[in-house]
Scaffold this motif. Structure first.
Motif, PDB file in Angstrom:
ATOM      1  N   ASN A  15      -5.248  -5.706   3.795  1.00 47.52           N
ATOM      2  CA  ASN A  15      -5.590  -4.438   4.422  1.00 47.52           C
ATOM      3  C   ASN A  15      -6.901  -4.521   5.195  1.00 47.52           C
ATOM      4  OD1 ASN A  15      -3.368  -3.245   3.093  1.00 47.52           O
ATOM      5  ND2 ASN A  15      -4.607  -2.972   1.260  1.00 47.52           N
ATOM      6  N   ARG A  44      -9.865   5.002   3.216  1.00 40.09           N
ATOM      7  CA  ARG A  44      -8.584   5.133   3.939  1.00 40.09           C
ATOM      8  C   ARG A  44      -8.203   6.602   4.128  1.00 40.09           C
ATOM      9  NH1 ARG A  44      -3.294   3.969   0.321  1.00 40.09           N
ATOM     10  NH2 ARG A  44      -3.679   5.636  -1.136  1.00 40.09           N
ATOM     11  N   VAL A  56      -2.530   5.265  -6.078  1.00 38.28           N
ATOM     12  CA  VAL A  56      -3.648   5.952  -5.426  1.00 38.28           C
ATOM     13  C   VAL A  56      -3.041   6.683  -4.232  1.00 38.28           C
ATOM     14  CG1 VAL A  56      -5.886   5.705  -4.318  1.00 38.28           C
ATOM     15  CG2 VAL A  56      -5.232   4.106  -6.133  1.00 38.28           C
ATOM     16  N   LEU A  88      -2.236   8.700  -0.916  1.00 43.45           N
ATOM     17  CA  LEU A  88      -2.871   8.839   0.388  1.00 43.45           C
ATOM     18  C   LEU A  88      -2.998  10.318   0.722  1.00 43.45           C
ATOM     19  CD1 LEU A  88      -3.856   7.394   3.004  1.00 43.45           C
ATOM     20  CD2 LEU A  88      -1.485   7.529   3.811  1.00 43.45           C
ATOM     21  N   TYR A 133     -10.338   2.389  -0.955  1.00 43.40           N
ATOM     22  CA  TYR A 133      -9.252   3.369  -0.961  1.00 43.40           C
ATOM     23  C   TYR A 133      -9.740   4.775  -0.626  1.00 43.40           C
ATOM     24  CZ  TYR A 133      -5.084   0.729  -1.872  1.00 43.40           C
ATOM     25  OH  TYR A 133      -3.994  -0.085  -1.723  1.00 43.40           O
ATOM     26  N   SER A 164       0.842  -1.198   0.000  1.00 42.74           N
ATOM     27  CA  SER A 164       0.000   0.000   0.000  1.00 42.74           C
ATOM     28  C   SER A 164       0.875   1.245   0.000  1.00 42.74           C
ATOM     29  CB  SER A 164      -0.908   0.007   1.230  1.00 42.74           C
ATOM     30  OG  SER A 164      -1.725  -1.128   1.235  1.00 42.74           O
ATOM     31  N   TYR A 175     -12.837  -2.818  -3.642  1.00 37.42           N
ATOM     32  CA  TYR A 175     -11.434  -2.417  -3.473  1.00 37.42           C
ATOM     33  C   TYR A 175     -11.198  -1.008  -3.993  1.00 37.42           C
ATOM     34  CZ  TYR A 175      -6.335  -2.855  -3.893  1.00 37.42           C
ATOM     35  OH  TYR A 175      -4.983  -2.679  -3.800  1.00 37.42           O
ATOM     36  N   LEU A 176     -11.602  -0.769  -5.235  1.00 37.69           N
ATOM     37  CA  LEU A 176     -11.470   0.563  -5.833  1.00 37.69           C
ATOM     38  C   LEU A 176     -12.822   0.989  -6.357  1.00 37.69           C
ATOM     39  CD1 LEU A 176      -8.150   0.151  -7.838  1.00 37.69           C
ATOM     40  CD2 LEU A 176      -8.478   1.495  -5.761  1.00 37.69           C
TER      41      LEU A 176
END
Length: 165
Positions: free
Chosen positions: A131, A114, A39, A41, A111, A31, A106-107
Motif C-alpha cells: 500500500n 487512508r 479496519v 474504511l 490506516y 485491504s 502500519y496501525l
C-alpha cells in the motif's frame, strides 16, 4: 515511445482534479473496504476498484503511471515496507526521492491516514505491505508531514498563534 495516459475514465478524472495536499490510497488486494473489514474504511472515501484478477494490476504497475500523469510531491508507506517489501519501497523512493517518502506505523497511523484520502484505489496486488498513499502537489515548499498526519493540525496552529499574539 508514447507518453503514458490513463485510460480508466474515473482514474483519469480523479488525477486531473487532485489539488495540493489531497491524497489517494493505492491498495493491495488485502485491504478491506467494507464496513465489516477489520479496519473499516470511512464511507466518505471514494473506492475505485481496478482489480481484474489476482495480481492484476499490481501496485508497482499502477504507481509509476499515476506518478507520471499526475502532480504528486510525496508518498507515505508503512515502516514495515522496508523489511517486508524492499523492492516496492525502492520503487516508491525512486519516484519521490529520498526526502519525500515518509514512513508511518502500519496501525493505527497509516490506516488512519487512508480515511483522509480523496480516493481508495483497489488493485489486484497480493504483495505484502504494497500500500502507498500519494500526496498531490506541485513545485512549491512541501507540506509538512505533521499537517498530513494530524487531522487537528489547523486547530493546533490557531492555538499556537493566539498564544504568540
Amino acid at each position: 515511445m508514447s507518453k503514458n495516459r490513463l485510460l480508466h475514465e474515473r482514474l483519469a478524472a480523479l488525477v486531473s482534479t487532485l489539488r495540493h495536499g489531497e491524497m489517494i490510497f493505492i491498495a493491495d488486494a488485502g485491504s478491506g473496504t467494507s464496513s465489516a473489514s477489520l479496519v473499516p474504511l470511512n464511507p466518505d472515501v471514494e473506492i475505485i476498484d481496478v482489480a481484474i484478477h489476482t495480481g492484476c494490476p499490481t501496485v508497482d504497475q499502477l504507481l509509476p503511471v499515476l506518478w507520471e500523469v499526475g502532480d504528486f510531491e510525496a508518498a507515505f508507506v508503512t515502516e514495515n515496507m522496508r523489511q517486508a517489501n524492499p523492492s516496492m519501497r525502492e520503487l516508491v523512493q525512486g519516484l519521490t526521492g529520498p526526502d519525500h517518502i515518509h514512513e508511518l506505523r502500519y496501525l493505527p497511523e497509516f490506516y488512519d491516514l487512508r480515511n483522509r484520502c480523496k480516493a481508495f484505489i483497489q488493485t489486484g496486488d497480493y504483495g505484502v505491505h504494497s500500500n502507498v498513499i500519494l500526496v498531490a502537489g506541485y513545485p512549491s515548499p512541501p507540506i509538512p508531514v505533521e499537517w498530513m498526519t494530524n487531522p487537528n493540525w489547523f486547530e493546533e496552529l490557531r492555538k499556537t498563534q493566539s498564544k504568540k499574539d
